[in-house]
Motif scaffolding. Structure first.
Motif, PDB file in Angstrom:
ATOM      1  N   LEU A 160       0.830  -1.194   0.000  1.00 20.72           N
ATOM      2  CA  LEU A 160       0.000   0.000   0.000  1.00 20.72           C
ATOM      3  C   LEU A 160       0.863   1.241   0.000  1.00 20.72           C
ATOM      4  N   PHE A 161       0.452   2.234  -0.780  1.00 24.72           N
ATOM      5  CA  PHE A 161       1.193   3.490  -0.769  1.00 24.72           C
ATOM      6  C   PHE A 161       0.626   4.395   0.290  1.00 24.72           C
ATOM      7  N   ARG A 162       1.452   5.345   0.675  1.00 24.38           N
ATOM      8  CA  ARG A 162       1.093   6.269   1.741  1.00 24.38           C
ATOM      9  C   ARG A 162      -0.277   6.898   1.469  1.00 24.38           C
ATOM     10  N   GLY A 163      -1.135   6.879   2.467  1.00 18.93           N
ATOM     11  CA  GLY A 163      -2.430   7.531   2.345  1.00 18.93           C
ATOM     12  C   GLY A 163      -3.524   6.634   1.780  1.00 18.93           C
ATOM     13  N   GLU A 164      -3.143   5.491   1.274  1.00 18.50           N
ATOM     14  CA  GLU A 164      -4.140   4.589   0.693  1.00 18.50           C
ATOM     15  C   GLU A 164      -5.004   3.955   1.791  1.00 18.50           C
ATOM     16  N   GLY A 201       6.045  -0.911   7.838  1.00 19.74           N
ATOM     17  CA  GLY A 201       5.396   0.380   7.651  1.00 19.74           C
ATOM     18  C   GLY A 201       4.516   0.765   8.824  1.00 19.74           C
ATOM     19  N   ILE A 202       3.792   1.859   8.638  1.00 16.81           N
ATOM     20  CA  ILE A 202       2.924   2.369   9.697  1.00 16.81           C
ATOM     21  C   ILE A 202       1.512   2.547   9.147  1.00 16.81           C
ATOM     22  N   VAL A 203       0.557   2.125   9.930  1.00 22.11           N
ATOM     23  CA  VAL A 203      -0.844   2.218   9.528  1.00 22.11           C
ATOM     24  C   VAL A 203      -1.588   3.054  10.548  1.00 22.11           C
ATOM     25  N   GLN A 204      -2.503   3.900  10.064  1.00 21.81           N
ATOM     26  CA  GLN A 204      -3.319   4.699  10.983  1.00 21.81           C
ATOM     27  C   GLN A 204      -4.749   4.180  11.011  1.00 21.81           C
ATOM     28  N   LEU A 205      -5.345   4.189  12.201  1.00 20.00           N
ATOM     29  CA  LEU A 205      -6.727   3.747  12.335  1.00 20.00           C
ATOM     30  C   LEU A 205      -7.533   4.807  13.056  1.00 20.00           C
ATOM     31  N   ASP A 206      -8.774   4.986  12.636  1.00 23.28           N
ATOM     32  CA  ASP A 206      -9.703   5.802  13.417  1.00 23.28           C
ATOM     33  C   ASP A 206     -10.566   4.836  14.201  1.00 23.28           C
ATOM     34  N   LEU A 207     -10.532   4.954  15.496  1.00 26.04           N
ATOM     35  CA  LEU A 207     -11.382   4.097  16.315  1.00 26.04           C
ATOM     36  C   LEU A 207     -12.545   4.918  16.814  1.00 26.04           C
ATOM     37  N   THR A 208     -13.725   4.351  16.707  1.00 23.25           N
ATOM     38  CA  THR A 208     -14.903   5.049  17.194  1.00 23.25           C
ATOM     39  C   THR A 208     -15.416   4.291  18.398  1.00 23.25           C
ATOM     40  N   ASP A 209     -15.508   4.963  19.526  1.00 26.39           N
ATOM     41  CA  ASP A 209     -15.998   4.254  20.712  1.00 26.39           C
ATOM     42  C   ASP A 209     -17.511   4.380  20.816  1.00 26.39           C
ATOM     43  N   LYS A 210     -18.065   3.812  21.886  1.00 27.49           N
ATOM     44  CA  LYS A 210     -19.521   3.750  22.023  1.00 27.49           C
ATOM     45  C   LYS A 210     -20.161   5.132  22.008  1.00 27.49           C
ATOM     46  N   SER A 211     -19.445   6.123  22.576  1.00 30.12           N
ATOM     47  CA  SER A 211     -20.041   7.455  22.663  1.00 30.12           C
ATOM     48  C   SER A 211     -19.946   8.180  21.328  1.00 30.12           C
ATOM     49  N   GLY A 212     -19.261   7.600  20.360  1.00 27.16           N
ATOM     50  CA  GLY A 212     -19.167   8.218  19.044  1.00 27.16           C
ATOM     51  C   GLY A 212     -17.899   9.035  18.864  1.00 27.16           C
ATOM     52  N   ARG A 265     -19.292  -6.334  16.447  1.00 28.02           N
ATOM     53  CA  ARG A 265     -18.925  -5.516  15.304  1.00 28.02           C
ATOM     54  C   ARG A 265     -18.225  -4.237  15.750  1.00 28.02           C
ATOM     55  N   ARG A 266     -17.353  -3.777  14.921  1.00 32.60           N
ATOM     56  CA  ARG A 266     -16.663  -2.544  15.215  1.00 32.60           C
ATOM     57  C   ARG A 266     -16.206  -1.965  13.887  1.00 32.60           C
ATOM     58  N   THR A 267     -16.138  -0.677  13.814  1.00 36.46           N
ATOM     59  CA  THR A 267     -15.713  -0.088  12.563  1.00 36.46           C
ATOM     60  C   THR A 267     -14.553   0.844  12.834  1.00 36.46           C
ATOM     61  N   SER A 268     -13.657   0.884  11.920  1.00 40.59           N
ATOM     62  CA  SER A 268     -12.617   1.873  12.020  1.00 40.59           C
ATOM     63  C   SER A 268     -12.084   2.112  10.621  1.00 40.59           C
ATOM     64  N   ASN A 269     -11.726   3.338  10.401  1.00 44.48           N
ATOM     65  CA  ASN A 269     -11.226   3.744   9.110  1.00 44.48           C
ATOM     66  C   ASN A 269      -9.712   3.548   9.124  1.00 44.48           C
ATOM     67  N   ASP A 286       4.366   4.028   3.178  1.00 45.46           N
ATOM     68  CA  ASP A 286       4.219   2.881   2.291  1.00 45.46           C
ATOM     69  C   ASP A 286       4.272   1.630   3.168  1.00 45.46           C
ATOM     70  N   CYS A 287       3.378   0.730   2.928  1.00 47.40           N
ATOM     71  CA  CYS A 287       3.225  -0.407   3.850  1.00 47.40           C
ATOM     72  C   CYS A 287       3.208  -1.742   3.118  1.00 47.40           C
ATOM     73  N   VAL A 288       3.701  -2.757   3.796  1.00 45.90           N
ATOM     74  CA  VAL A 288       3.482  -4.121   3.336  1.00 45.90           C
ATOM     75  C   VAL A 288       2.534  -4.767   4.349  1.00 45.90           C
ATOM     76  N   LEU A 289       1.421  -5.258   3.866  1.00 42.73           N
ATOM     77  CA  LEU A 289       0.459  -5.896   4.760  1.00 42.73           C
ATOM     78  C   LEU A 289       0.293  -7.355   4.360  1.00 42.73           C
ATOM     79  N   ILE A 290       0.210  -8.194   5.355  1.00 43.86           N
ATOM     80  CA  ILE A 290      -0.062  -9.607   5.082  1.00 43.86           C
ATOM     81  C   ILE A 290      -1.462  -9.904   5.595  1.00 43.86           C
ATOM     82  N   GLU A 291      -2.331 -10.268   4.692  1.00 41.80           N
ATOM     83  CA  GLU A 291      -3.708 -10.562   5.078  1.00 41.80           C
ATOM     84  C   GLU A 291      -3.829 -12.059   5.321  1.00 41.80           C
TER      85      GLU A 291
END
Lengths: 804, 282
Positions: free
Chosen positions: A370-374, A392-403, A426-430, A436-441
């Motif tokens: 993945l390229f930066r920002g993807e 690499g480094i990955v960013q996540l947005d975590l949304t808690d119960k209060s929003g 279930r949980r969602t996060s962006n 630039d990252c290498v991810l193994i799924e």
């Protein structure tokens, strides 16, 4: 004078046969020494009609004999026929006792003293080893057997099954259908068996034909009777047959006697091997299961490859091109072998895997660059997979119960989706790549396999999960170092339904529980009768009140279903919290909310009773359950009809069945458990769980019925898909077809042979009408509003606001 | 709290949206009816009469579409609950629209027949509504968490128990158990289902007879006989609950046997009515 061959192959399983086939094709003089009286003994002993998978699907087969997924009989048929056609020199009942010598001149001594000489030796002996004997007088009588091919071959007999593993249980349950069966196990409870089998045997034991004898071992066996040692003393049972399923003795001892070196670890099962499967003894090769090939196809490929090596035609492993493709995206374009080294260096998770295991693991995974920002959602959207950051480094947005949303980062070696792995909530996060990252799924099942085979991977994984859970429950801002004092005391506790986590009124400890999966019921019996205050789902913290306000425990906390919780010592938590006033405020607020909910329950005991009822029905582990208000339900069964109409003519819910409390009815329908029991053992991995929590079955279902047996709620049906029906108006105006809903006659007509009689049954369950616009058809089609599908946690919470 | 986590009746759908629409339609119709005077008095032939008649006819067609709608299970954001809500409220408002359309001029003709049939359909629907509101709860209470199948199994079990109890008694009692086993019917004729009674119920007769005989028995046997009567009493309780269940289930369906066929008749008459009107026109 001993016979002399270029290659001697020990064992005629998939690896041995494939090696022999290649040797035959290459014109190499060879012999296959099989200790049993038939080739592929292990597979011959599979249960009749067992469906054998040909995984990994994407690995090409490289062998002169064929193999594709099919029944035991089909596969053995092909092998037998092709072995004969190729002129494989198979010698049965040839039990090699010793292998001596060196390349060019190995001497193999068979039981009975006969000698075979060979320039090369290939060990393809499997990992079953010799079957363990009962080890008491009489264990070799003809009435004692160590295998069971066909449970239906016996009827009306009294049979004692010895052992407590899966095969013992499976045999006992199958035999109990038409025999009187005792299953004797030396331990006081089931320790080794799969949960599905435990459920099955306990259910069978409720009938008249099966008895479970725990803490019981055989003393001696005589014709017609067995003497057992039980906790109450000796017991004699008149028998027709004893079936002992005690597993095998691992082949390591034999291999070591042949001079093969193993790693220092006492428990290692795999010897030191070169990439061409050669051991420290030159000319002596080990392939198949003892070389770390866990599945048939890999064994066969190894058989082929080893003979190519011996005959001087070295080949790349069969998975090489696939791995090359999978790893092609890596920066610097390393070769497969380089990439494997790189991955191992970078990720301690894989430290303990053999190269073969790592290859297999990667074959079942995908690498993404993945390229930066993807955004990462594109790759890791499904809750069934876990993303490992290779680099690499990955960013996540975590949304808690209060929003509230919070951005956190994950770096090399971290996982994404790990909490989702242990808790299905279930949980969602962006998620997006910060560099630039290498991810193994990684597929869920591969991860489970990885964790089972490597203690180091387990401990890394466990630690990460603990950190994530604490961050999730407390604050994502807390770093690993912040959390260290808590992690030091953290302990994972597992509770079965009904176990008490905290007892009201006690002051013994001030432990805090972070509920990881399942749910707990909070109740009090202070005034003599039990009042339920509420149900707390996974993700909640319980037990903090005693610590925060320094008082005795205010309520009982009981596991409402099988529950996993992280226990943190109060003595560590208190200073941790005292140093963080913001966090303290947050936790105080959560306590306050819970107390208010408790008060609402208390004012109206009806709510507690309903919550209690739902918990008893296992709703505590559900993520989405169908609940029917019977005071609204006019019993039109439109929900069932709609279900059948949307799903191949077969309804996946039974409206009428299932328990009712007051007017609240829990029909037989999938609740999409947090940790689905059905997914525990699906051979083709056909069961999936989507990000929203729905558990569904794809087209690769082989109809084995495991999921249906494992489901404690009986919501999975095994059925033949119904034929297509004419349109609605055709039925309405001209009476064609059977009308909407399940055609009750369809199955019967088929049985009578009216076309398609041999269609295999498949597992069918609610998929929440996934992918259907408008959501679950049962709810949309309910004319009165009686049927709703809800997350039980929402329901429990909403109950505090509901008029009674 | 989110609507989706609660059970909400079709009557209350979207905050009684369709009740409101039905009221608007009814009030508007009455207002127009009272607000305008026609030289020949109110009837179907005035512009208002035609308007109300057209609205009514379209409503009838639309209300009938519910029969199709409820059998279509395709994807989409529809809710049958919403449709039923509309069906009920707009259907009831048809009483007002239809009646005002007639201008209260009734006679022995096809036009009045259509009107009467419409009232029958609406009345049967109203009965259905009452049934829907009341019966489900009664059913649940009557079932006591037992499905009909479970009741049947319980009955078989009790039969076994009764047969065992009768072994200790004279043959006469065995005969009574057989009478209970063979002579007890659940359901059957329409009358039996709808009354939930069976005057010749084998179990009821067996209990009565057992009591009668046991009066003349010595105390030890009398006690055994009363035990048998108690067992059969337990069976009768379940049998009667099963009968009530069938009765209630029948009530849930029964009104439809008027509602649907009369609707068909209504449509045919309605077509005749409309053609006849155009015929007069011409």
């Amino acid at each position: 004078m001993a016979e002399r061959f270029e290659v001697a192959i020990l064992g005629s399983g998939p690896a041995g046969l494939s090696a022999a086939a290649r040797a035959a094709e290459r014109g190499l003089s060879h012999v296959v020494l099989e200790r049993h009286d038939i080739y592929a003994q292990t597979i011959q002993r599979y249960q009749k009609g067992k469906y054998v998978m040909a995984t990994p699907d994407n690995l090409p087969l490289r062998s002169d004999i064929g193999f594709e997924a099919g029944t035991r009989e089909e596969i053995l048929g092909v092998w037998g026929e092709q072995a004969e056609r190729l002129g494989i020199n198979l010698r049965c009942n040839a039990n090699a006792e010793t292998v001596e010598g060196s390349k060019g001149g190995f001497r193999i001594t068979l039981r009975g003293g006969e000698m075979v000489e060979a320039a090369h030796v290939v060990m393809a002996i499997g990992d079953q080893g010799e079957l363990r004997k009962v080890g008491v007088p009489g264990d070799d009588l003809p009435c004692v057997q160590y295998q069971l091919d066909d449970p239906e071959a016996f009827a009306g007999e009294t049979i004692v099954v010895i052992g407590g593993g899966d095969s013992a249980i499976e045999n006992a349950v199958a035999l109990a259908r038409q025999n009187r069966v005792y299953i004797a196990y030396r331990r006081a409870e089931w320790a080794r068996a799969k949960s599905g089998n435990i459920t099955a045997v306990e259910k069978a034991a409720q009938g008249d034909s099966l008895d479970i004898l725990f803490s019981t071992s055989p003393e001696r066996i005589e014709p017609g009777r067995i003497i057992l040692r039980t906790p109450e003393g000796s017991r004699e049972i008149a028998i027709d047959r004893v079936i002992a399923r005690l597993g095998g003795i691992p082949p390591r001892g034999f291999l070591e006697r042949c001079g093969i070196r193993f790693p220092a670890d006492r428990n290692a099962r795999i010897p030191e091997l070169s990439v061409t499967y050669e051991t420290n003894v030159e000319g002596l090769y080990v392939i198949g299961a003892p070389a770390g090939a866990p599945v048939i196809k890999q064994c066969m490929n190894q058989g082929y490859e080893v003979i190519e090596t011996i005959s001087g035609h070295p080949v790349e492993p069969a998975d090489q091109p696939i791995l090359a493709e999978k790893l092609a995206g890596l920066p610097g374009r390393p070769s497969v072998d380089e990439a494997l080294v790189l991955i191992r260096d970078q990720l301690p998770l894989f430290d303990e895997l053999t190269t073969l295991q790592l290859r297999e693991f990667l074959l079942d995974s995908d690498t993404h660059l993945l390229f930066r920002g993807e955004p990462v959602t594109r790759t890791g959207g499904r809750a069934g997979t876990i993303l490992l950051i290779g680099d690499g480094i990955v960013q996540l947005d975590l949304t808690d119960k209060s929003g509230a949303t919070q951005t956190v980062t994950r770096t090399t070696g971290d996982f994404i989706g790990d909490v989702g792995f242990t808790s299905g909530q279930r949980r969602t996060s962006n998620v997006r790549a910060a560099t630039d990252c290498v991810l193994i799924e990684m597929a869920r099942r591969s991860v489970i396999k990885l964790l089972a085979s490597s203690a180091r991977a387990r401990s890394i994984f466990e630690r990460t999960i603990i950190i994530r859970q604490l961050q999730d429950s407390l604050s994502g801002d807390l770093s690993e170092a912040d959390l260290q004092p808590l992690i030091d005391t953290a302990e994972v506790r597992r509770f079965t339904a009904g176990d008490l986590l905290i007892r009201e009124g006690t002051t013994d400890d001030q432990n805090i529980y972070f509920i990881r999966s399942g749910s707990v019921t909070i109740s009090s019996s202070a005034d003599g009768r039990e009042t339920v205050f509420g149900v707390e789902p996974a993700g909640s913290i319980v037990g903090e009140m005693a610590l925060l306000y320094n008082r005795p425990r205010t309520a009982d906390v009981t596991a409402s279903v099988d529950t996993e919780a992280l226990l943190i010592d109060g003595a560590a938590f208190k200073p941790f919290l005292d140093a963080r006033p913001d966090l303290r405020v947050k936790i105080d607020q959560a306590v306050h909310d819970r107390v208010l909910r408790g008060v609402a329950y208390q004012q109206d005991p009806w709510r507690g009773a309903v919550a209690d009822f739902l918990v008893e029905q296992g709703i505590g582990e559900a993520t989405n359950a169908l609940l029917i208000d019977e005071s609204l339900c006019v019993r039109c069964d439109n929900c069932e009809i709609a279900c059948a109409e949307t799903h191949d003519g077969i309804a996946r819910l039974d409206r009428e069945a299932g328990p009712t409390f007051r007017q609240l009815h829990v029909p037989i329908s999938c609740r999409h458990c947090e940790n689905p029991h059905c997914m525990a053992d699906c051979p083709p991995n056909a069961l999936h769980r989507d990000e929203k929590g729905e558990v569904w079955i794809d087209k690769t279902c082989i109809g084995c019925g495991n999921c249906s047996e494992n489901c404690p709620y009986g919501v999975i049906r095994m059925a033949v898909p119904a034929p297509k029906k004419p349109g609605l108006l055709q039925w309405l105006l001209f009476g064609r077809g059977s009308g909407p809903g399940e055609d009750k006659l369809a199955g019967k007509a088929k049985k009578a042979g009216a076309g398609g009689g041999d269609l295999p049954k498949k597992a069918m369950k609610c998929d929440l009408c996934r992918g259907t616009r408008g959501g679950p058809a049962c709810v949309r089609a309910c004319p009165t509003g009686a049927a709703i599908r809800i997350s039980p946690n929402d329901y429990f919470r909403s109950m505090t606001e509901m008029p009674s | 709290m989110n609507r989706a986590v609660r059970h909400e009746s079709f009557l209350a759908w979207r905050n009684f949206r369709h009740l409101k629409w039905a009221c608007v339609l009814s009030i508007l119709s009455v207002g127009l009816y009272l607000g305008f005077d026609f030289p020949a008095g109110h009837n179907g032939g005035t512009w208002l009469g035609y308007t109300l008649g057209t609205i009514g006819a379209l409503l009838i067609v639309w209300l009938m579409w519910f029969g199709i709608r409820k059998r279509r299970y395709g994807p989409g954001n529809w809710s049958l609950k919403g449709w039923l809500s509309a069906h009920v409220y707009l259907g009831l408002s048809l009483v007002i629209v239809g009646t005002l359309h007639t201008g209260f001029q009734l006679g022995w003709n096809i036009h009045s027949l259509a009107y009467i049939l419409m009232l029958i359909v609406i009345a049967s629907g109203a009965i259905g509504l009452l049934v829907y509101v009341r019966v489900p709860q009664l059913m649940t209470e009557n079932r006591r968490s037992q499905s009909l199948d479970e009741m049947a199994r319980a009955i078989v079990e009790i039969d076994g128990e009764a047969a065992k109890a009768a072994l200790q008694l004279s043959d006469e009692f065995a005969e009574l158990v057989r009478m209970s086993q063979n002579g007890t019917h659940i359901g059957g004729s329409f009358r039996r289902i709808i009354t939930a009674r069976d005057s010749g119920c084998g179990t009821a007769r067996a209990i009565a007879r057992a009591r009668e005989i046991s009066r003349n028995l010595p105390p030890v046997e009398a006690q055994k006989a009363s035990e048998l009567a108690r067992i059969l009493g337990g069976k009768l309780e379940i049998v009667q609950r099963a009968r009530r269940d069938l009765r209630l289930k029948a009530l849930l369906d029964l009104w439809l046997y008027i509602h649907v066929p009369v609707t068909i008749a209504l449509v045919i008459t309605l077509i005749a009515h409309i053609i006849a009107v155009y015929f007069y026109w011409g």
